[in-house]
Write a protein that holds these residues in place. Structure first.
Motif, PDB file in Angstrom:
ATOM      1  N   PRO A  61       0.816  -1.213   0.000  1.00  0.00           N
ATOM      2  CA  PRO A  61       0.000   0.000   0.000  1.00  0.00           C
ATOM      3  C   PRO A  61       0.845   1.256   0.000  1.00  0.00           C
ATOM      4  N   SER A  63       0.309   5.762   0.819  1.00  0.00           N
ATOM      5  CA  SER A  63      -0.587   6.665   1.541  1.00  0.00           C
ATOM      6  C   SER A  63      -0.491   8.061   0.955  1.00  0.00           C
ATOM      7  N   ASP A  64      -1.628   8.820   1.102  1.00  0.00           N
ATOM      8  CA  ASP A  64      -1.615  10.221   0.745  1.00  0.00           C
ATOM      9  C   ASP A  64      -1.795  11.024   2.019  1.00  0.00           C
ATOM     10  N   HIS A  69      -3.772   3.822   1.336  1.00  0.00           N
ATOM     11  CA  HIS A  69      -4.206   3.280   0.055  1.00  0.00           C
ATOM     12  C   HIS A  69      -3.598   1.906  -0.159  1.00  0.00           C
ATOM     13  N   ASP A  71      -3.504  -1.211  -3.297  1.00  0.00           N
ATOM     14  CA  ASP A  71      -3.850  -1.496  -4.679  1.00  0.00           C
ATOM     15  C   ASP A  71      -5.042  -2.461  -4.737  1.00  0.00           C
ATOM     16  N   PRO A  72      -5.768  -2.507  -5.863  1.00  0.00           N
ATOM     17  CA  PRO A  72      -6.973  -3.331  -5.958  1.00  0.00           C
ATOM     18  C   PRO A  72      -6.745  -4.758  -5.503  1.00  0.00           C
ATOM     19  N   THR A 103     -13.072   3.049   1.498  1.00  0.00           N
ATOM     20  CA  THR A 103     -13.464   3.691   0.247  1.00  0.00           C
ATOM     21  C   THR A 103     -12.773   3.080  -0.963  1.00  0.00           C
ATOM     22  N   THR A 104     -13.288   3.438  -2.113  1.00  0.00           N
ATOM     23  CA  THR A 104     -12.630   3.097  -3.366  1.00  0.00           C
ATOM     24  C   THR A 104     -11.519   4.106  -3.637  1.00  0.00           C
ATOM     25  N   ASP A 105     -10.782   3.874  -4.715  1.00  0.00           N
ATOM     26  CA  ASP A 105      -9.730   4.806  -5.100  1.00  0.00           C
ATOM     27  C   ASP A 105     -10.299   6.186  -5.407  1.00  0.00           C
ATOM     28  N   THR A 143     -10.088   0.302  -1.522  1.00  0.00           N
ATOM     29  CA  THR A 143      -8.637   0.448  -1.626  1.00  0.00           C
ATOM     30  C   THR A 143      -8.067   1.440  -0.626  1.00  0.00           C
ATOM     31  N   ARG A 144      -8.934   2.087   0.144  1.00  0.00           N
ATOM     32  CA  ARG A 144      -8.446   3.076   1.099  1.00  0.00           C
ATOM     33  C   ARG A 144      -9.151   2.913   2.437  1.00  0.00           C
TER      34      ARG A 144
END
Length: 305
Positions: A61, A63-64, A69, A71-72, A103-105, A143-144
């Protein structure tokens, strides 16, 4: 105490709170063993995601600034879990309620979990893990994992855990409320879980608090409807009650979130006493009062049968 809310159908996601550290699912069809990957996600009001766990064989993973985050992942068992820590930098023991979003991407929330971490002492750090289980067939991939919101109240004033009776013998809680066309109503519920009768007369006493638990100025608290809305039962007069052990009473808060000239007022916390002299309980109804400057309170009544 754990409250799980899914934004998909009830079978869409299963969110489980495990003990400190990471556990693997022990049910048939679970994902392959996974390992945790440290992250650098920032703290949100003392809560920080420290690592995510994803199935082995998938990319690590990243992060932001706001979330962690991964990956799928395969659609059968997501294998996603997030380890987190809660650090109390204040001067008194606090109870935290944390909203985690999965959440999703693109940021679409597939599920979320409210987790309560009780009685964190000043300077202490408490750790836990939140896991995403099996998503529904065809559900978007999560993914998050994100710390979406944190509320914290003095530990001595926190609402009791489910099934717990405070030393006062009174369990005071708030429901999730109801909203329609700008009108907001939140129910207050008082249960005598003790061993003695409890006489009750009048209205709950309120103190509005901001995000720093400081008093909010400029809001008028009115007994009854305050002409906010009719036909709600808020104008029924107060009558003396005696709550025997096991009996309950109900009250409520009502307001409109109308916004006109001036700054909108948002009140995350309300310190409530059942009546004069009762122990305070700090609730988190998140009142979006707009610019109305008014909050209505209903008298204590017996619940409708």
């Amino acid at each position: 105490m754990r409250k799980v809310t899914s934004l998909l159908p009830p079978f869409a996601a299963v969110l489980l709170l495990t003990a400190c550290g990471s556990e693997q699912a022990g049910t048939p069809g679970a994902a392959a063993p996974a390992s945790g990957t440290a992250t650098t996600a920032p703290s949100v009001d003392g809560v920080r995601i420290t690592s995510v766990t994803i199935p082995s064989g998938t990319p690590a993973p990243s992060s932001d600034e706001f979330s962690v985050h991964a990956d799928p992942l395969p659609s059968r068992d997501s294998g996603i879990s997030a380890a987190y820590e809660v650090t109390n930098t204040g001067t008194g023991a606090l109870t935290y309620t944390i909203l985690f979003d999965f959440t999703t991407d693109a940021g679409a929330v597939m599920g979320n979990s409210h987790e309560t971490v009780r009685s964190v002492d000043p300077g202490a750090t408490v750790r836990g893990t939140v896991r995403l289980g099996v998503p529904a067939p065809g559900a978007s991939r999560v993914t998050r994992v994100k710390v979406s919101r944190v509320t914290k109240v003095p530990a001595a004033e926190a609402p009791p855990a489910s099934g717990e009776c405070p030393a006062s013998g009174l369990r005071l809680t708030a429901d999730d409320g109801d909203a329609a066309m700008g009108l907001r109503v939140v129910g207050l519920h008082l249960e005598n879980c003790g061993k003695r009768d409890y006489p009750l007369d009048g209205y709950p006493l309120l103190e509005l608090l901001d995000k720093d638990l400081a008093p909010v100025q400029g809001v008028r608290i009115v007994n009854g409807s305050g002409d906010i809305s009719s036909g709600t039962g808020f104008d029924e007069p107060a009558r003396p009650l005696v709550l025997k052990p096991g009996e309950s009473a109900s009250s409520g808060l009502m307001w409109r979130n109308t916004t006109e000239s001036g700054a909108a007022v948002n009140v995350p916390y309300v310190r409530v006493r059942a009546q004069q002299g009762a122990d305070p309980v700090t609730l988190t109804p998140h009142l979006d009062l707009g610019t109305t400057g008014k909050l209505a309170v209903r008298a204590w009544t017996r619940p409708s049968k």
